[in-house]
Structures are given as structure tokens and as C-alpha cells.
Design a protein around this motif. Structure first.
Motif, mmCIF file in Angstrom:
data_model
loop_
_atom_site.group_PDB
_atom_site.id
_atom_site.type_symbol
_atom_site.label_atom_id
_atom_site.label_comp_id
_atom_site.label_asym_id
_atom_site.label_seq_id
_atom_site.Cartn_x
_atom_site.Cartn_y
_atom_site.Cartn_z
ATOM 1 N N GLN A 1 0.821 -1.211 0.000
ATOM 2 C CA GLN A 1 0.000 0.000 0.000
ATOM 3 C C GLN A 1 0.856 1.263 0.000
ATOM 4 O O GLN A 1 0.539 2.237 -0.695
ATOM 5 N N LYS A 2 1.953 1.244 0.762
ATOM 6 C CA LYS A 2 2.745 2.461 0.963
ATOM 7 C C LYS A 2 3.907 2.604 -0.024
ATOM 8 O O LYS A 2 4.232 3.718 -0.435
ATOM 9 N N PHE A 3 4.556 1.494 -0.389
ATOM 10 C CA PHE A 3 5.817 1.583 -1.112
ATOM 11 C C PHE A 3 5.677 1.416 -2.626
ATOM 12 O O PHE A 3 6.683 1.329 -3.317
ATOM 13 N N ILE A 4 4.477 1.348 -3.123
ATOM 14 C CA ILE A 4 4.295 1.325 -4.573
ATOM 15 C C ILE A 4 4.578 2.718 -5.118
ATOM 16 O O ILE A 4 3.947 3.699 -4.706
ATOM 17 N N PRO A 5 5.546 2.867 -6.050
ATOM 18 C CA PRO A 5 5.839 4.199 -6.606
ATOM 19 C C PRO A 5 4.623 4.791 -7.309
ATOM 20 O O PRO A 5 3.929 4.108 -8.063
ATOM 21 N N THR A 6 4.365 6.035 -7.081
ATOM 22 C CA THR A 6 3.243 6.745 -7.703
ATOM 23 C C THR A 6 3.770 7.744 -8.735
ATOM 24 O O THR A 6 4.981 7.935 -8.875
ATOM 25 N N ARG A 7 2.838 8.372 -9.436
ATOM 26 C CA ARG A 7 3.241 9.391 -10.409
ATOM 27 C C ARG A 7 3.955 10.545 -9.723
ATOM 28 O O ARG A 7 4.877 11.140 -10.280
ATOM 29 N N ASN A 8 3.536 10.854 -8.511
ATOM 30 C CA ASN A 8 4.167 11.930 -7.763
ATOM 31 C C ASN A 8 5.634 11.625 -7.450
ATOM 32 O O ASN A 8 6.468 12.529 -7.353
ATOM 33 N N ALA A 9 5.956 10.325 -7.300
ATOM 34 C CA ALA A 9 7.330 9.930 -6.972
ATOM 35 C C ALA A 9 8.286 10.146 -8.135
ATOM 36 O O ALA A 9 9.503 10.243 -7.923
#
Length: 264
Positions: free
Chosen positions: A54-62
Motif C-alpha cells: 500500500q505504501k511503497f508502490i511508486p506513484t506518479r508523484n514519486a
């Protein structure tokens, strides 16, 4: 199956049962002494995996941190390559004067083994912490930590390689009256060069992985970048760091394995 074979099979089976029982007993006693709560630990695994996903999946913001992460990653790879190459140079010298085949005398052989064992058996985390107190948080501290631990391992690896591979070459050159330096530079080094290079590539891989941990302690490289994002709750950026490090390590491993196959 005759009677003797049945007895042998039974003895092996009972030996495995006894060995497994001893392992379980040691684990149980260790858990009780240390206060390790097996039920709570194993039941929390699904929740822990869910939290990571839930937390460590890279997002577009990353992705905005991608240039900064790549800059740190490149510095980390270069640090691992530099420290491993320099340590290999010193390790080769020590291995030559200390191996059983090319050692100068009993004193150099024993001294070399003691030095290699000393640097190899101190964990890299301990080296990093010791050096941080002396040299503060800097790239040089990370370089020294990687250098010292790699130096110990490479000295032993090079020494054993020389003993295993170059024995016949040394005997042949001695029989024709070659000098010590002719034996080393014209016989030993050319005959073991591919194996030495293979060890060098392997420890470059290892150095990239270990430099990530060292960076957390010394405040440098990709390890420091990960620690910075994690402590500031930017978990998606920290996940991107993990992903990039994984890709780099796998890429280096594939490349080094291919190079080792070509050389062997």
C-alpha cells in the motif's frame, strides 16, 4: 531391497528425524529465552505485506524524484566500483606474498592470513559505524568501509585461487630456473587472471548492494536518499528507490555473469 539396504535406509531416516527434532528444539528454546512471540510474529505477516504494498508502490508523484534518485544511484555504483578495484589491487599484492604457492616465507603467509581474517570477520555495519566516528559522514567514509571489508574477502579469494590454479605453472617455471618475479608476473598472474577478474566482478555486485546499507549509516549515496524519503514519510519515493536499486543490481549481476562466462 535386501536386509542391509533396509537397515541403511532406516538409519538415514531416523538420523534425519533426530536432526530435525534437534533443530526444532533449539528454535523453541531460543524463542523462549529471547521472548520471541511466534504466534504474533507469523500472524502479523499478512498485515505487514499489505502495508508495504500500500505504501511503497511508486506513484506518479514519486517520478519527480527520479533525477535525484538516479544521481545518487550512479554515485553509489561508482563508489562500489572504485572501492572494489582499489581493494583488489592491494589484495592481489598481499595474496601473492602470502599464498602457500608464492608466499615469500612463513611469516608473510601467516601475517597475510591474519590480516585478511581480521578485515573480513568484522561486519561491514561495524566498519561503517567505526569509521563514521573517525571521518564523519562523507563519501570517503563509505569508500573506506567498502574497501576494508572487500579487501579482506578478496585477499582470501585471490590467495586460494593462486593455490588452486597456478600450482603446476609454478612448478614448471621453477624447474627451468625462473626467478621469483618471473614466476609471479610471467606465470602466476596470466594463468589466474580470468579467475581474479571473475572475483572482482562478483564483489562489484556485492559492493553495490552493501553500499546501499552503508549509505544509510554514512549519509551518502542511494542509502541516504532512501533514508531521507523514508523518514520524511515519502514512502512512494522510497519505493522508487528500492525499485531502481533492484533493477541496477539485477542488471549488474546479469552483465557480470555474462562477462564471467566469456572469460572462463
Amino acid at each position: 531391497m535386501n536386509l542391509n539396504e533396509k537397515d541403511i535406509f532406516k538409519r538415514r531416516f531416523y538420523s534425519k528425524i533426530i536432526f530435525l527434532s534437534i533443530i526444532i528444539l533449539i528454535y523453541t528454546i531460543s524463542s523462549i529465552i529471547s521472548g520471541f512471540q511466534n504466534g504474533m510474529a507469523f500472524s502479523s505477516i499478512p498485515a505487514g505485506i499489505f502495508w508495504l504494498l500500500q505504501k511503497f508502490i511508486p506513484t506518479r508523484n514519486a517520478l519527480q524524484y527520479f533525477p535525484e534518485i538516479m544521481d545518487s544511484a550512479i554515485k553509489t555504483v561508482l563508489l562500489a566500483i572504485t572501492s572494489t578495484t582499489v581493494s583488489a589491487t592491494f589484495a592481489l599484492f598481499l595474496a601473492i606474498i602470502g599464498s602457500n604457492s608464492t608466499g615469500i616465507n612463513i611469516f608473510t603467509k601467516i601475517t597475510t592470513k591474519v590480516i585478511a581474517s581480521f578485515f573480513r570477520n568484522i561486519p561491514i555495519v561495524a566498519w561503517a559505524l567505526i569509521l563514521v566516528f573517525s571521518f564523519k559522514q562523507s563519501q570517503f567514509t563509505g569508500f573506506l568501509a567498502l574497501f576494508l571489508i572487500t579487501f579482506g574477502y578478496l585477499t582470501r579469494a585471490f590467495s586460494e585461487t593462486i593455490d588452486d590454479v597456478a600450482g603446476d605453472v609454478i612448478e614448471a617455471l621453477k624447474s627451468v630456473g625462473a626467478s621469483y618475479f618471473q614466476i609471479v608476473f610471467c606465470g602466476v598472474i596470466p594463468s589466474v587472471s580470468s579467475q581474479l577478474l571473475s572475483w572482482l566482478l562478483f564483489f562489484i555486485e556485492t559492493g553495490v548492494r552493501e553500499s546501499t546499507l552503508i549509505g544509510i549509516l554514512t549519509g551518502t549515496g542511494i542509502g541516504f536518499t532512501f533514508s531521507l524519503y523514508y523518514k520524511s514519510f515519502r514512502y512512494d519515493a522510497a519505493g522508487l528507490v528500492i525499485l531502481i536499486v533492484t533493477v541496477i543490481v539485477i542488471g549488474i549481476e546479469i552483465l557480470s555473469n555474462k562477462l564471467r562466462k566469456e572469460m572462463m
